[in-house]
Design a protein around this motif. Structure first.
Motif, mmCIF file in Angstrom:
data_model
loop_
_atom_site.group_PDB
_atom_site.id
_atom_site.type_symbol
_atom_site.label_atom_id
_atom_site.label_comp_id
_atom_site.label_asym_id
_atom_site.label_seq_id
_atom_site.Cartn_x
_atom_site.Cartn_y
_atom_site.Cartn_z
ATOM 1 N N ALA A 215 -7.008 -0.308 -5.189
ATOM 2 C CA ALA A 215 -5.959 -1.250 -4.784
ATOM 3 C C ALA A 215 -5.551 -1.008 -3.338
ATOM 4 N N MET A 216 -5.388 0.254 -2.941
ATOM 5 C CA MET A 216 -5.006 0.576 -1.566
ATOM 6 C C MET A 216 -6.140 0.241 -0.593
ATOM 7 N N HIS A 217 -7.378 0.408 -1.032
ATOM 8 C CA HIS A 217 -8.512 0.029 -0.188
ATOM 9 C C HIS A 217 -8.509 -1.473 0.070
ATOM 10 N N GLY A 218 -8.245 -2.254 -0.987
ATOM 11 C CA GLY A 218 -8.197 -3.700 -0.817
ATOM 12 C C GLY A 218 -7.035 -4.148 0.053
ATOM 13 N N LEU A 219 -5.920 -3.427 -0.001
ATOM 14 C CA LEU A 219 -4.755 -3.787 0.798
ATOM 15 C C LEU A 219 -4.878 -3.369 2.257
ATOM 16 N N SER A 220 -5.852 -2.543 2.584
ATOM 17 C CA SER A 220 -6.042 -2.099 3.970
ATOM 18 C C SER A 220 -7.336 -2.646 4.554
ATOM 19 N N TYR A 221 -8.464 -2.227 4.009
ATOM 20 C CA TYR A 221 -9.767 -2.632 4.546
ATOM 21 C C TYR A 221 -10.180 -4.021 4.076
ATOM 22 N N LEU B 216 0.826 -1.208 0.000
ATOM 23 C CA LEU B 216 0.000 0.000 0.000
ATOM 24 C C LEU B 216 0.861 1.260 0.000
ATOM 25 N N ILE B 217 1.903 1.283 0.825
ATOM 26 C CA ILE B 217 2.778 2.457 0.899
ATOM 27 C C ILE B 217 3.527 2.661 -0.408
ATOM 28 N N GLY B 218 3.841 1.563 -1.089
ATOM 29 C CA GLY B 218 4.587 1.680 -2.328
ATOM 30 C C GLY B 218 3.771 2.239 -3.480
ATOM 31 N N ILE B 219 2.445 2.088 -3.447
ATOM 32 C CA ILE B 219 1.615 2.559 -4.561
ATOM 33 C C ILE B 219 1.712 4.073 -4.752
ATOM 34 N N PRO B 220 1.537 4.903 -3.713
ATOM 35 C CA PRO B 220 1.682 6.350 -3.928
ATOM 36 C C PRO B 220 3.077 6.751 -4.398
ATOM 37 N N SER C 182 -17.996 4.113 -15.698
ATOM 38 C CA SER C 182 -16.859 3.438 -16.322
ATOM 39 C C SER C 182 -15.618 4.337 -16.330
ATOM 40 N N THR C 183 -15.824 5.617 -16.609
ATOM 41 C CA THR C 183 -14.707 6.559 -16.622
ATOM 42 C C THR C 183 -14.104 6.706 -15.233
ATOM 43 N N VAL C 184 -14.972 6.864 -14.232
ATOM 44 C CA VAL C 184 -14.491 7.031 -12.856
ATOM 45 C C VAL C 184 -13.763 5.778 -12.385
ATOM 46 N N GLU C 185 -14.297 4.630 -12.698
ATOM 47 C CA GLU C 185 -13.712 3.376 -12.212
ATOM 48 C C GLU C 185 -12.324 3.118 -12.780
ATOM 49 N N ASN C 186 -12.085 3.558 -14.009
ATOM 50 C CA ASN C 186 -10.838 3.203 -14.684
ATOM 51 C C ASN C 186 -9.833 4.338 -14.794
ATOM 52 N N GLN C 187 -10.149 5.480 -14.208
ATOM 53 C CA GLN C 187 -9.148 6.546 -14.222
ATOM 54 C C GLN C 187 -8.031 6.190 -13.228
ATOM 55 N N PRO D 42 -7.386 -3.955 -9.673
ATOM 56 C CA PRO D 42 -7.019 -2.529 -9.598
ATOM 57 C C PRO D 42 -5.517 -2.293 -9.522
ATOM 58 N N LEU D 43 -4.768 -3.234 -8.914
ATOM 59 C CA LEU D 43 -3.325 -3.077 -8.841
ATOM 60 C C LEU D 43 -2.691 -3.191 -10.223
ATOM 61 N N LEU D 44 -3.150 -4.156 -11.015
ATOM 62 C CA LEU D 44 -2.636 -4.295 -12.383
ATOM 63 C C LEU D 44 -2.978 -3.067 -13.218
ATOM 64 N N LYS D 45 -4.173 -2.536 -13.035
ATOM 65 C CA LYS D 45 -4.548 -1.319 -13.758
ATOM 66 C C LYS D 45 -3.663 -0.142 -13.342
ATOM 67 N N THR D 46 -3.370 -0.065 -12.055
ATOM 68 C CA THR D 46 -2.503 1.020 -11.560
ATOM 69 C C THR D 46 -1.119 0.928 -12.159
ATOM 70 N N VAL D 47 -0.549 -0.275 -12.148
ATOM 71 C CA VAL D 47 0.790 -0.469 -12.724
ATOM 72 C C VAL D 47 0.770 -0.147 -14.216
ATOM 73 N N ALA D 48 -0.291 -0.547 -14.900
ATOM 74 C CA ALA D 48 -0.394 -0.261 -16.333
ATOM 75 C C ALA D 48 -0.457 1.243 -16.585
ATOM 76 N N TRP D 49 -1.215 1.970 -15.766
ATOM 77 C CA TRP D 49 -1.285 3.426 -15.904
ATOM 78 C C TRP D 49 0.085 4.059 -15.673
ATOM 79 N N ILE D 50 0.780 3.630 -14.632
ATOM 80 C CA ILE D 50 2.081 4.220 -14.303
ATOM 81 C C ILE D 50 3.086 3.982 -15.423
ATOM 82 N N PHE D 51 3.183 2.728 -15.885
ATOM 83 C CA PHE D 51 4.135 2.434 -16.953
ATOM 84 C C PHE D 51 3.729 3.115 -18.254
#
Length: 284
Positions: free
Chosen positions: A240-246, A170-174, A227-232, A253-262
């Protein structure tokens, strides 16, 4: 032996009285790492000594989280059936990462106008150290801000319910998100003026901040917008951070995040490198 005799022996016998020290090439990997660390330390010291930067990157995110908790925690928790703090804490860490990148970009513009980048460029340093050192400093800044926001979130009820490994992820995502956004902002900073830069990034930050899943779940938005809100990118990181905490879905969502970053890095790395080099060489 006198200095004259030493000089004569050097010229005649080829004897060198001074030891020769082998220095690595300016293009060597070790030089790149060492010079990047020096640039990183320089930027961190500059930011630490600037009260405006400290307020923008540390105090403001913490106060924003507290204000959101006071005003919105109870209504959102009642409406969604889940503690709102598990959405607002991730959201604030990401917003702080993006806002701090703007401050860094303005500092880059100032260094360009004062000629500091050009002076660094003429010194025997690795050409890539300035940019990589800036990204390293960004990663450390985002890490410190994220830890501070999470500490405030703990006071407000935020917890790591999924274990220590999930907490580290979770800390690594931001941090990754902030570095990717910093590449984008650096590329934009080399192509726009200060006022245009702040306005453009401010608009992007506002849209991403108010249309994400940090405030409310995606089903609370109009169907045509869901759809736009979910995938931005912010929503993917927040989920992803919500799933890793709560608790909840993490892989998608983690794969989508990594894809956005790269994707952001791949799209803007070359313009950032080219613009940084042009600014250092010509000051333009």
């Amino acid at each position: 032996m006198s200095s004259v005799e030493t000089l004569e022996r050097t010229e005649v016998d080829g004897f060198d009285p001074l030891p020769r020290v082998a220095t690595p090439s300016e293009r060597a990997l070790s030089t790149w790492i060492a010079h990047s660390l020096i640039q990183c330390k320089r930027l961190l010291l500059v930011w630490a000594r600037d009260p405006a930067t400290t307020i923008q990157t540390l105090i403001y995110p913490a106060l924003t989280l507290v204000m959101f908790w006071i005003v919105l925690d109870s209504p959102i928790s009642s409406a969604t059936g889940r503690p709102a703090v598990y959405g607002t804490v991730p959201m604030i860490t990401l917003v702080a990462a993006m806002s701090g990148a703007v401050v860094s970009a303005l500092g880059f513009k100032a260094e360009k106008y004062t000629g500091l980048l050009s002076r660094f460029w003429t010194m025997p340093t690795h050409r890539a150290a300035g940019l990589t050192g800036r990204l390293m400093a960004e990663a450390i800044r985002v890490l410190v801000t994220t830890l501070l926001v999470i500490m405030v979130g703990f006071v407000l009820g935020f917890r790591f319910d999924q274990g220590p490994l999930a907490a580290l992820a979770l800390i690594g995502i931001p941090v990754l998100f902030g570095v990717g956004f910093a590449v984008f902002v650096t590329a934009l900073a080399t192509m726009s003026e200060g006022v245009m830069l702040v306005s453009s990034i401010g608009l992007i930050n506002t849209l991403l901040m108010f249309f994400n899943t940090g405030f409310v779940p995606v089903f609370a938005y109009p169907p045509w917008l869901q759809s736009t809100v979910e995938n931005q990118p912010m929503s993917c990181a927040i989920d992803a951070m919500h799933g890793l905490s709560y608790g909840g879905p993490v892989a998608e969502p983690l794969l989508k995040t990594v894809a956005w970053i790269f994707g952001i890095v791949a799209a803007f790395a070359y313009p950032a490198i080219r613009g940084y080099r042009r600014a250092a060489e010509t000051g333009a």
